[in-house]
Design an enzyme around this catalytic site. Structure first.
Site, PDB file in Angstrom:
ATOM      1  N   HIS A   1     -43.503  -3.730  11.165  1.00 14.55           N
ATOM      2  CA  HIS A   1     -42.672  -4.591  12.002  1.00 14.55           C
ATOM      3  C   HIS A   1     -41.422  -4.976  11.226  1.00 14.55           C
ATOM      4  CE1 HIS A   1     -41.486  -7.524  14.945  1.00 14.55           C
ATOM      5  NE2 HIS A   1     -41.472  -8.488  14.047  1.00 14.55           N
TER       6      HIS A   1
ATOM      7  N   LYS B   1     -34.002 -11.066  12.154  1.00 15.67           N
ATOM      8  CA  LYS B   1     -33.827  -9.690  11.673  1.00 15.67           C
ATOM      9  C   LYS B   1     -32.874  -8.905  12.570  1.00 15.67           C
ATOM     10  CE  LYS B   1     -38.248  -8.874  11.979  1.00 15.67           C
ATOM     11  NZ  LYS B   1     -38.671 -10.241  12.419  1.00 15.67           N
TER      12      LYS B   1
ATOM     13  N   ASP C   1     -37.580  -3.487  15.660  1.00 21.50           N
ATOM     14  CA  ASP C   1     -38.926  -3.946  16.019  1.00 21.50           C
ATOM     15  C   ASP C   1     -40.018  -3.119  15.341  1.00 21.50           C
ATOM     16  OD1 ASP C   1     -40.811  -5.603  17.216  1.00 21.50           O
ATOM     17  OD2 ASP C   1     -40.999  -4.287  18.959  1.00 21.50           O
TER      18      ASP C   1
END
Length: 306
Positions: free
Chosen positions: A140, A161, A179
């Site tokens: 992730h 992020k 992702d």
């Protein structure tokens, strides 16, 4: 263990199937191809029988110089080991015995359609097989390419992020994956970062939604894959946890046995996280070239006291 099939190669490289059309599901487990040069003259001690066998102009010309009986024997000695397939990159005319043996043993015999050298084809073939057969995991995070270096950005959900990646794209850098980042181990020292196809070109931003970076910012905003050079972790600000040491001791993150340099960046309103990531990338590059800012600073101090 991951496997490919001969049919995968046929589709990927638009190969012509000469024999073995009903055996294209033959598995390929080795990521490197092989040119049977020594084997044609009788040396089989280290013959990699599990590899795809490539016959180029050199091999074809050698076989044509042999007598019919000797040519039949040389080809038969190799075919009996049942490699996954043979690929001919030169004109296969005149190799009737190769075709005959492959038909009898139900071995796929393939031929390239594009006019290219054997070495060029093998480079493309090996590159494809290495990636396709590589050990891989999904993590992730976000993967970007900054100044030509692959950077994996990790952190807890909601830490920022994707927003940081968006800022980097605005500065001219490239998105690789958002992702879900697929990491592939290409060698004991090389990790490749890429996407999982479903999220290709997409970036998800809270309060904004899903963006297609190519449609918004052009083709230069996206890169299909990149070699991972840095593992950067974004963390919430912890009071009194940062220090002003001249140079932090290098730490690493282990991915499938490959150690990737790790950098931790703590977040606080006003901190230019994208700029810090650019600085980390440039600093890593300088270190690879043998330069250390801390060492130079200490030398300057020493010269002042001497």
């Amino acid at each position: 263990m991951k496997t490919l099939t001969v049919e995968n190669l046929v589709k990927q490289f638009s190969l012509k199937v000469l024999t073995g059309v009903h055996n294209l599901q033959q598995p390929i487990t080795q990521p490197r191809s092989h040119r049977p040069g020594l084997e044609f003259v009788g040396h089989f001690d280290f013959f990699p029988t599990e590899r795809v066998q490539i016959l180029g102009r050199k091999e074809i010309n050698y076989l044509h110089k042999l007598s019919i009986d000797e040519r039949q024997m040389r080809i038969g000695n190799i075919v009996k080991y049942h490699p996954p397939c043979f690929i001919v990159t030169a004109r296969p005319e005149g190799l009737t015995y190769l075709t005959q043996y492959c038909i009898e043993e139900n071995i796929p015999l393939l031929c390239t359609n594009e006019p290219e050298t054997t070495s060029e084809f093998m480079m493309k073939l090996d590159s494809y097989m290495v990636k396709a057969l590589a050990e891989e995991i999904a993590v992730h995070g976000v993967c970007v390419n900054v100044y030509g270096m692959g950077i994996l950005i990790r952190g807890k959900s909601g830490v920022g992020k994707s927003e940081t990646a968006h800022t980097l794209i605005g500065k001219g850098h490239r998105l690789v994956a958002d992702d879900i980042v697929v990491l592939k181990k290409l060698s004991p020292r090389t990790i490749l970062g890429t996407h999982d196809e479903k999220t290709k070109e997409f970036l998800s931003l809270r309060s904004i939604g899903l963006l297609n970076v190519v449609r918004l910012y052009g083709r230069k905003a996206f890169q299909d894959e990149t070699r991972i050079a840095l593992d950067i972790e974004l963390k919430k600000w912890e009071k009194n946890s940062l220090n002003n040491e001249l140079e932090h001791e290098q730490t690493f993150t282990d991915y499938m046995g490959v150690k990737v340099p790790h950098v931790e960046i703590q977040l606080q309103p006003g901190r230019d996280v994208a700029g810090l990531i650019e600085a980390a990338a440039n600093n890593w590059l300088l270190k690879q070239q043998g330069y250390s800012a801390a060492e130079e600073f200490m030398k300057r101090l020493e010269s002042e006291f001497n």
